[in-house]
Design a protein around this motif. Structure first.
Motif, PDB file in Angstrom:
ATOM      1  N   ASP A 130     -10.782 -34.193   0.080  1.00  7.62           N
ATOM      2  CA  ASP A 130     -11.313 -33.840  -1.407  1.00  7.62           C
ATOM      3  C   ASP A 130     -10.110 -33.436  -2.134  1.00  7.62           C
ATOM      4  O   ASP A 130      -9.238 -33.048  -1.669  1.00  7.62           O
ATOM      5  CB  ASP A 130     -12.314 -32.917  -1.337  1.00  7.62           C
ATOM      6  N   VAL A 131     -10.212 -33.776  -3.529  1.00  7.11           N
ATOM      7  CA  VAL A 131      -9.204 -33.400  -4.289  1.00  7.11           C
ATOM      8  C   VAL A 131      -9.392 -31.991  -4.927  1.00  7.11           C
ATOM      9  O   VAL A 131     -10.637 -31.645  -5.120  1.00  7.11           O
ATOM     10  CB  VAL A 131      -9.075 -34.249  -5.527  1.00  7.11           C
ATOM     11  N   VAL A 132      -8.430 -31.174  -4.779  1.00  8.05           N
ATOM     12  CA  VAL A 132      -8.270 -29.577  -5.349  1.00  8.05           C
ATOM     13  C   VAL A 132      -8.043 -29.727  -6.695  1.00  8.05           C
ATOM     14  O   VAL A 132      -6.722 -29.876  -6.782  1.00  8.05           O
ATOM     15  CB  VAL A 132      -7.631 -28.709  -4.464  1.00  8.05           C
ATOM     16  N   ALA A 137       0.103 -28.693  -8.854  1.00 13.36           N
ATOM     17  CA  ALA A 137       0.411 -29.813  -7.913  1.00 13.36           C
ATOM     18  C   ALA A 137      -0.741 -30.593  -7.614  1.00 13.36           C
ATOM     19  O   ALA A 137      -1.871 -30.210  -7.893  1.00 13.36           O
ATOM     20  CB  ALA A 137       1.053 -29.233  -6.744  1.00 13.36           C
ATOM     21  N   PHE A 138      -0.321 -31.882  -7.019  1.00 15.32           N
ATOM     22  CA  PHE A 138      -1.540 -32.699  -6.722  1.00 15.32           C
ATOM     23  C   PHE A 138      -1.985 -32.251  -5.392  1.00 15.32           C
ATOM     24  O   PHE A 138      -1.289 -32.167  -4.308  1.00 15.32           O
ATOM     25  CB  PHE A 138      -1.123 -33.855  -6.472  1.00 15.32           C
ATOM     26  N   ARG A 139      -3.232 -31.738  -5.061  1.00 15.65           N
ATOM     27  CA  ARG A 139      -3.371 -31.124  -3.882  1.00 15.65           C
ATOM     28  C   ARG A 139      -4.753 -31.721  -3.212  1.00 15.65           C
ATOM     29  O   ARG A 139      -5.769 -32.012  -3.972  1.00 15.65           O
ATOM     30  CB  ARG A 139      -3.711 -29.799  -3.975  1.00 15.65           C
ATOM     31  N   LEU A 140      -4.649 -32.107  -2.044  1.00 13.67           N
ATOM     32  CA  LEU A 140      -5.702 -32.394  -1.202  1.00 13.67           C
ATOM     33  C   LEU A 140      -6.207 -31.391  -0.114  1.00 13.67           C
ATOM     34  O   LEU A 140      -5.344 -30.820   0.210  1.00 13.67           O
ATOM     35  CB  LEU A 140      -5.432 -33.723  -0.399  1.00 13.67           C
ATOM     36  N   GLN A 141      -7.389 -31.375   0.150  1.00 13.16           N
ATOM     37  CA  GLN A 141      -8.184 -30.651   1.056  1.00 13.16           C
ATOM     38  C   GLN A 141      -8.818 -31.401   2.284  1.00 13.16           C
ATOM     39  O   GLN A 141      -9.594 -32.113   1.820  1.00 13.16           O
ATOM     40  CB  GLN A 141      -9.142 -29.524   0.366  1.00 13.16           C
ATOM     41  N   ARG A 142      -8.239 -31.276   3.302  1.00 13.19           N
ATOM     42  CA  ARG A 142      -8.822 -31.898   4.529  1.00 13.19           C
ATOM     43  C   ARG A 142     -10.397 -31.550   4.526  1.00 13.19           C
ATOM     44  O   ARG A 142     -10.595 -30.555   4.659  1.00 13.19           O
ATOM     45  CB  ARG A 142      -7.954 -31.730   5.461  1.00 13.19           C
ATOM     46  N   VAL A 143     -11.106 -32.553   4.871  1.00  7.20           N
ATOM     47  CA  VAL A 143     -12.433 -32.381   5.239  1.00  7.20           C
ATOM     48  C   VAL A 143     -12.761 -32.616   6.710  1.00  7.20           C
ATOM     49  O   VAL A 143     -12.403 -33.766   7.164  1.00  7.20           O
ATOM     50  CB  VAL A 143     -13.427 -33.279   4.387  1.00  7.20           C
ATOM     51  N   ALA A 144     -13.387 -31.586   7.335  1.00  8.84           N
ATOM     52  CA  ALA A 144     -13.699 -31.715   8.495  1.00  8.84           C
ATOM     53  C   ALA A 144     -15.027 -32.437   8.789  1.00  8.84           C
ATOM     54  O   ALA A 144     -15.967 -32.366   8.182  1.00  8.84           O
ATOM     55  CB  ALA A 144     -14.054 -30.450   9.557  1.00  8.84           C
ATOM     56  N   PRO A 145     -15.133 -33.132   9.775  1.00  8.60           N
ATOM     57  CA  PRO A 145     -16.447 -34.331   9.950  1.00  8.60           C
ATOM     58  C   PRO A 145     -17.285 -33.462  10.475  1.00  8.60           C
ATOM     59  O   PRO A 145     -17.258 -32.526  11.294  1.00  8.60           O
ATOM     60  CB  PRO A 145     -16.049 -35.207  10.940  1.00  8.60           C
ATOM     61  N   ASP A 146     -18.574 -33.560   9.723  1.00  2.00           N
ATOM     62  CA  ASP A 146     -19.774 -33.081  10.315  1.00  2.00           C
ATOM     63  C   ASP A 146     -20.202 -33.294  11.689  1.00  2.00           C
ATOM     64  O   ASP A 146     -19.737 -34.464  12.090  1.00  2.00           O
ATOM     65  CB  ASP A 146     -20.728 -33.244   9.471  1.00  2.00           C
ATOM     66  N   ALA A 147     -20.794 -32.584  12.428  1.00  2.00           N
ATOM     67  CA  ALA A 147     -21.252 -32.839  13.796  1.00  2.00           C
ATOM     68  C   ALA A 147     -22.294 -33.986  13.749  1.00  2.00           C
ATOM     69  O   ALA A 147     -22.404 -34.795  14.709  1.00  2.00           O
ATOM     70  CB  ALA A 147     -22.119 -31.689  14.494  1.00  2.00           C
ATOM     71  N   THR A 148     -23.121 -34.289  13.003  1.00  2.00           N
ATOM     72  CA  THR A 148     -24.242 -35.248  12.879  1.00  2.00           C
ATOM     73  C   THR A 148     -24.633 -36.075  11.679  1.00  2.00           C
ATOM     74  O   THR A 148     -24.768 -37.126  11.601  1.00  2.00           O
ATOM     75  CB  THR A 148     -25.629 -34.556  13.169  1.00  2.00           C
ATOM     76  N   GLU A 149     -23.829 -35.641  10.439  1.00  2.00           N
ATOM     77  CA  GLU A 149     -24.251 -36.465   9.269  1.00  2.00           C
ATOM     78  C   GLU A 149     -23.005 -36.844   8.587  1.00  2.00           C
ATOM     79  O   GLU A 149     -21.958 -36.407   8.772  1.00  2.00           O
ATOM     80  CB  GLU A 149     -24.819 -35.577   8.261  1.00  2.00           C
ATOM     81  N   MET A 150     -23.211 -38.039   7.932  1.00  2.00           N
ATOM     82  CA  MET A 150     -21.819 -38.502   7.103  1.00  2.00           C
ATOM     83  C   MET A 150     -21.686 -37.726   5.972  1.00  2.00           C
ATOM     84  O   MET A 150     -22.593 -37.334   5.413  1.00  2.00           O
ATOM     85  CB  MET A 150     -22.261 -40.115   6.921  1.00  2.00           C
ATOM     86  N   THR A 151     -20.340 -37.615   5.543  1.00  2.00           N
ATOM     87  CA  THR A 151     -19.877 -36.624   4.404  1.00  2.00           C
ATOM     88  C   THR A 151     -19.224 -37.467   3.318  1.00  2.00           C
ATOM     89  O   THR A 151     -18.197 -37.999   3.717  1.00  2.00           O
ATOM     90  CB  THR A 151     -18.966 -35.572   4.984  1.00  2.00           C
ATOM     91  N   PRO A 152     -19.595 -37.354   2.270  1.00  2.00           N
ATOM     92  CA  PRO A 152     -18.834 -37.979   0.925  1.00  2.00           C
ATOM     93  C   PRO A 152     -17.641 -37.377   0.805  1.00  2.00           C
ATOM     94  O   PRO A 152     -17.389 -36.415   0.914  1.00  2.00           O
ATOM     95  CB  PRO A 152     -19.792 -37.913  -0.256  1.00  2.00           C
TER      96      PRO A 152
END
Length: 277
Positions: A130-132, A137-152
């Motif tokens: 996701d974009v912070v 600065a141009f900053r991205l934040q890594r998204v950890a995958p959910d255990a069961t659901e898809m994440t936008p």
């Protein structure tokens, strides 16, 4: 898949595709960027059904992906899967990709599905982002995958990415104006701008260890001296000026001049040293 001089790694990645569970019909295409270690010959001998596209050694990842995708764009397929040649898929990766594809129920295939990968020790290595918002600065934040659901997500690393044909119709191919990196992040951000949904799948789809050479010896590493920072900045382990200019102009809004300049602060010390010599 794009490869160069990693014969055994590339062959192992192809083998993982061949041994996938389920009945998904797959055509494999590989761009070899003038490998000198016998990679294309080994692929042709062991997997004669793999389509090979040859480069001149100057394409690197983003350029290789563009040339390969251009060559196979008209193939009669529903989607195109980007797969790094050092990503070793889990046996059920295609089953899970197919299930996610069917779950989205996208009639025109106008979507992108991202698979996170893990280190050999189980930690997340590559994923969606996701974009912070920040003016500094141009900053991205890594998204950890959910255990069961898809994440936008807003964008992604290009290690395991399924791009539907409808998304290609809306976005075109990856931008060949980028040198090695940033083409994947740019593609995800352009998808968001065009209203093409991008989903991160649950859990991880395979093993891909982080690029230690880039982390420890690439531009921006605290382990490098100023001279080496200059030497690395425009290489594939760096942040080439032209690529970063293109990226920030496109995605940083009114703050783009600041976002463009900030990563090159590592070079300022060298300029000061030369000015005082």
């Amino acid at each position: 898949m794009v490869c160069r001089n990693r014969r055994e790694t590339t062959l192992a990645a192809i083998d993982r595709i061949k041994r996938q569970q389920g009945s998904t019909a797959v055509t494999i295409a590989v761009f070899d960027d003038a490998s000198k270690d016998g990679t294309p010959e080994a692929i042709a001998q062991r997997y004669p059904d793999v389509r090979l596209v040859h480069g001149d050694g100057n394409a690197f990842w983003n350029g290789g992906l563009y040339q390969l995708w251009s060559a196979v764009r008209d193939a009669p397929v529903d989607a195109f899967l980007w797969l790094n040649d050092d990503t070793f898929l889990d046996p059920d990766a295609f089953v899970r990709l197919t299930a996610a594809w069917q779950e989205t129920d996208s009639a025109d295939a106008r979507l992108i599905l991202v698979g996170a990968t893990r280190e050999s020790d189980g930690a997340i290595s590559y994923s969606g982002y996701d974009v912070v918002p920040t003016p500094f600065a141009f900053r991205l934040q890594r998204v950890a995958p959910d255990a069961t659901e898809m994440t936008p997500v807003a964008t992604f690393n290009g290690n395991v990415v399924l791009v539907g044909r409808g998304a290609v119709a809306a976005l075109g191919l990856n931008d060949p104006g980028f040198f090695h990196n940033l083409g994947d992040v740019d593609y995800g951000l352009r998808a968001r701008r065009m209203g093409v949904p991008v989903f991160l799948l649950p859990s991880t789809l395979g093993v891909c260890d982080s690029n230690a050479a880039k982390r420890d010896r690439g531009y921006g590493s605290p382990k490098l001296g100023v001279h080496d920072q200059w030497r690395k900045v425009n290489t594939h382990h760096g942040l080439p000026f032209r690529s970063w200019w293109r990226f920030t102009r496109r995605h940083s809004g009114k703050w783009w001049p600041l976002h463009f300049a900030l990563p090159y602060r590592h070079l300022l010390r060298f300029w000061k040293l030369r000015s005082s010599a």
